[in-house]
Design a protein around this motif. Structure first.
Motif, PDB file in Angstrom:
ATOM      1  N   LEU A  63       3.620   4.356   3.888  1.00 60.94           N
ATOM      2  CA  LEU A  63       3.696   3.235   2.946  1.00 60.94           C
ATOM      3  C   LEU A  63       4.149   3.725   1.570  1.00 60.94           C
TER       4      LEU A  63
ATOM      5  N   LEU B 133      -1.924  -9.378  -1.596  1.00 63.77           N
ATOM      6  CA  LEU B 133      -1.941  -8.799  -0.247  1.00 63.77           C
ATOM      7  C   LEU B 133      -3.289  -9.045   0.406  1.00 63.77           C
TER       8      LEU B 133
ATOM      9  N   ILE C   8      -1.700  -6.844   5.506  1.00 56.66           N
ATOM     10  CA  ILE C   8      -1.550  -5.457   5.962  1.00 56.66           C
ATOM     11  C   ILE C   8      -2.660  -5.192   6.960  1.00 56.66           C
TER      12      ILE C   8
ATOM     13  N   TRP D 235       6.529   1.596  -0.966  1.00 57.11           N
ATOM     14  CA  TRP D 235       5.478   0.912  -1.740  1.00 57.11           C
ATOM     15  C   TRP D 235       6.057  -0.110  -2.713  1.00 57.11           C
TER      16      TRP D 235
ATOM     17  N   VAL E 175       6.257  -3.259  -0.812  1.00 55.89           N
ATOM     18  CA  VAL E 175       4.927  -3.825  -0.558  1.00 55.89           C
ATOM     19  C   VAL E 175       4.311  -4.365  -1.851  1.00 55.89           C
TER      20      VAL E 175
ATOM     21  N   LEU F 223      10.741  -3.044   5.815  1.00 58.18           N
ATOM     22  CA  LEU F 223       9.882  -4.033   5.156  1.00 58.18           C
ATOM     23  C   LEU F 223      10.704  -5.042   4.355  1.00 58.18           C
TER      24      LEU F 223
ATOM     25  N   SER G 213      -3.832  -0.970  -0.936  1.00 60.34           N
ATOM     26  CA  SER G 213      -3.363  -2.359  -0.886  1.00 60.34           C
ATOM     27  C   SER G 213      -4.399  -3.329  -1.445  1.00 60.34           C
TER      28      SER G 213
END
Lengths: 334, 327
Positions: free
Chosen positions: B87, B143, B169, B91, B94, B64, B137
């Motif tokens: 994830l 996001l 996502i 994380w 993200v 990522l 998310s």
């Protein structure tokens, strides 16, 4: 003694490096003063004492190259050519700041100058820097990505994931570990399995073991140029461990009392990169008047930038709601 | 007209995006030579080669991170996280990096990337390979959250996700990979943020996502045939941005609302929808908004345990009857 006949760096580049390092030093000192005056809120992590590393890379990199730094990133941002008022203004939460007060001290970003962000979660930016390097490879362009981080970073998983990926994909990237001997408040050797936290891990990723005196600006410049050239020529990543020392504590809240007085004194008096480089310039017969003129010029620039920052308005409250999304807004429902 | 599975629509959607835009590349674990552990990316390596379909090590942060860095330069990566449960190990990238960098940089940096991930239960994989994690998310500003319920939505929403200038996502449901649909045209685009009505009705509004939207539709057919209840089924398709207008319009008509979520009870997306309906449609409500979720437990593995944890068609039918008829 200096070898003036076989000088591979030359006066012009040395003065450039001198000016760069001095700027980083004086802006950090100004940031410290502004904190004491309560004009800068939040936290800050000063790079006082570590200027030769960011400075050398600042001189060695080209426009278009990408750099990623940590929350201790004021110096690395300035080293790419960002304005002093852009940095001080951001620290002071003013509209003239690089991100107009949206990011603060730990997140300085200036894409126009290749500063792809300052990252405050240890390790993350090594993986992200691989991404700009991957893009250069994908697009068949020849930018180099450089990622600065501290010794503490070598013990988090992202460091290892990033090095492995950079190597298997032969990415044009230079990882620079600034080993200032302390992971925040703890001596790095007490919490690390190897003596050289970055260099001793290089072999695990089939990379050369590179250790450099990060307070020797000339050596730092040579090391930087070599690794950057290697990356630009498509010969893959490098991992450099530069030994250095921070003159102040980890952050604003830390007086650094866990370090022995003698150790601090030795680094401040005998190994200060700025003091030593000034002496070296004189050894190379560079006119002291030129050196002093640069000092006066930088002092003047810092004072002017401080005035600009203090005069710059604070952000408008409506800015809270801008730029979450690429459409400029923050709406999440219709 | 061709019949297409949800699984095949994933690889087709990626291929269509990659054919249209050289800036799109695809990265993930076992996605190239192996064609994906769910066989949802078969054929991509053969068509696009190693430069655009990259098999990565088991390094979710590095995957990522690389996708994010590439996106910062204007490329449009699609990154796969094999199971959405993974994830958790990336994380930071993200939630702290991909989601916040545009805002913190005062808009200097766009991050146009798609994170695809296999989500949800039904495969008896146990608690670490079966979770429904859209709500993780949903709560992070920055996001976009998409969860298609059928092959045509995979095609249309993937097209929009790849073109979107913001990070998306894309939650694919494992139990839908074998789901088939007759499709006339494959190169389609569906805007992110527009809910879809799967079944019309004026007695109650049932709101679902992904597999739960399909189960709600099945429940609506039974309610109509056997219980004379006409349920409107709204498939949200995306949680961020959320199509609040479609929800409001239906609630004003029906006055009854049931959300159907696959996630455990606490902080599931239905709670936010329920709160929004209270704020916006309180006077139109004929009773409390209620939620069907999994119990607040990790997902168990054995057939009988998993099947009785994830909301079933029967459970949805019974909840609706209980709401409307007090039975």
């Amino acid at each position: 003694m200096v070898d003036k006949l076989n000088d591979d760096i030359g006066e012009e580049k040395r003065l450039q490096l001198w000016e760069m390092m001095l700027k980083l030093r004086l802006v950090e000192k100004k940031a410290y003063d502004l904190f004491l005056q309560n004009l800068i809120k939040g936290t800050s992590h000063l790079a006082l004492g570590q200027e030769a590393i960011a400075g050398a890379f600042g001189v060695a990199l080209k426009q278009g190259d990408y750099t990623f730094c940590t929350y201790r990133g004021h110096a690395h941002t300035l080293a790419r050519g960002s304005s002093i008022e852009g940095v001080l203004g951001e620290l002071m939460g003013r509209q003239c700041g690089l991100m107009k007060g949206k990011g603060g001290s730990m997140h300085l970003t200036d894409v126009d100058n290749g500063v792809m962000g300052s990252y405050a979660i240890i390790g993350a930016h090594l993986t992200i820097a691989n991404g700009t390097a991957l893009a250069s490879k994908y697009n068949k362009t020849n930018e180099v990505s450089v990622c600065f981080f501290g010794d503490g970073t070598t013990n988090i998983g992202a460091f290892h994931e990033a090095l492995n990926m950079a190597k298997i994909w032969n990415l044009p990237i230079v990882f620079v570990c600034e080993n200032n001997l302390y992971m925040e408040y703890t001596p790095i050797h007490e919490v690390t399995a190897v003596e050289h936290p970055a260099a001793d891990r290089a072999g695990a990723y089939d990379l050369d073991k590179i250790i450099v005196d990060g307070n020797d600006a000339d050596e730092m410049l040579r090391t930087a140029e070599k690794a950057i050239s290697k990356a630009r020529e498509g010969k893959g990543p490098s991992l450099i461990e530069a030994k250095t020392y921070r003159h102040s504590g980890h952050s604003r809240a830390d007086p650094g009392k866990y370090r022995p007085d003698e150790e601090v004194k030795d680094w401040m008096e005998n190994k200060d990169p700025i003091k030593n480089y000034r002496a070296k310039l004189l050894d190379f017969n560079i006119n002291e008047k030129i050196i002093s003129e640069i000092e006066e010029k930088i002092k003047d620039q810092v004072e002017k930038a401080t005035e600009i920052s203090m005069a710059s308005p604070i952000p408008e409250i409506k800015e809270i709601y801008t730029d979450v999304w690429a459409n400029g807004g923050s709406e999440w429902h219709n | 007209m061709a019949q297409l599975t949800y699984r095949a629509s994933v690889s087709l959607a990626i291929a269509q995006s990659m054919r249209k835009d050289q800036k799109v590349f695809f990265i993930g674990e076992d996605v190239g030579a192996a064609g994906g552990v769910f066989k949802a990316t078969v054929g991509l390596l053969e068509e696009f080669g190693k430069e655009r379909v990259m098999d990565a090590p088991i390094s979710e942060q590095a995957i990522l991170g690389a996708a994010m860095g590439a996106a910062m330069t204007g490329l449009r990566p699609i990154a796969e996280i094999m199971f959405s449960d993974f994830l958790a190990v990336c994380w930071d990238i993200v939630a702290n990096q991909i989601a916040k960098t545009r805002y913190m940089s005062d808009g200097q940096i766009n991050i146009p990337l798609v994170i695809r991930t296999a989500n949800g239960g039904g495969s008896k994989f146990g608690a670490q390979h079966s979770q429904s994690l859209e709500n993780w998310s949903m709560m992070i500003p920055g996001l976009k959250v998409v969860a298609p319920s059928c092959p045509s939505d995979v095609l249309g929403l993937m097209d929009s996700a790849v073109k979107d200038p913001d990070p998306v996502i894309f939650y694919e449901h494992k139990s839908l990979y074998a789901f088939k649909e007759e499709i006339e045209q494959t190169d389609i685009s569906i805007p992110i943020g527009e809910a879809n009505t799967l079944h019309e009705g004026k007695d109650i509004t049932i709101i679902g996502l992904a597999l739960m939207a399909q189960r709600a539709k099945e429940a609506a057919l039974i309610l109509k045939d056997k219980h004379d209840i006409n349920a409107k089924v709204i498939d949200l398709r995306s949680l961020v941005p959320l199509d609040l207008q479609t929800i409001k319009k239906s609630v004003i008509e029906t006055g009854h609302v049931l959300t159907v979520e696959e996630n455990p009870r606490l902080c599931g997306w239905g709670a936010e929808i329920s709160s929004l309906i209270s704020e916006h449609c309180f006077k139109n409500l004929k009773g409390p908004v209620t939620r069907v979720t999994t119990p607040h437990v990790p997902l168990p593995s054995a057939d009988i345990l998993e099947d009785n944890t994830i909301p079933s068609v029967e459970l949805i039918v019974n909840e609706v009857i209980k709401k409307l008829k007090g039975e």
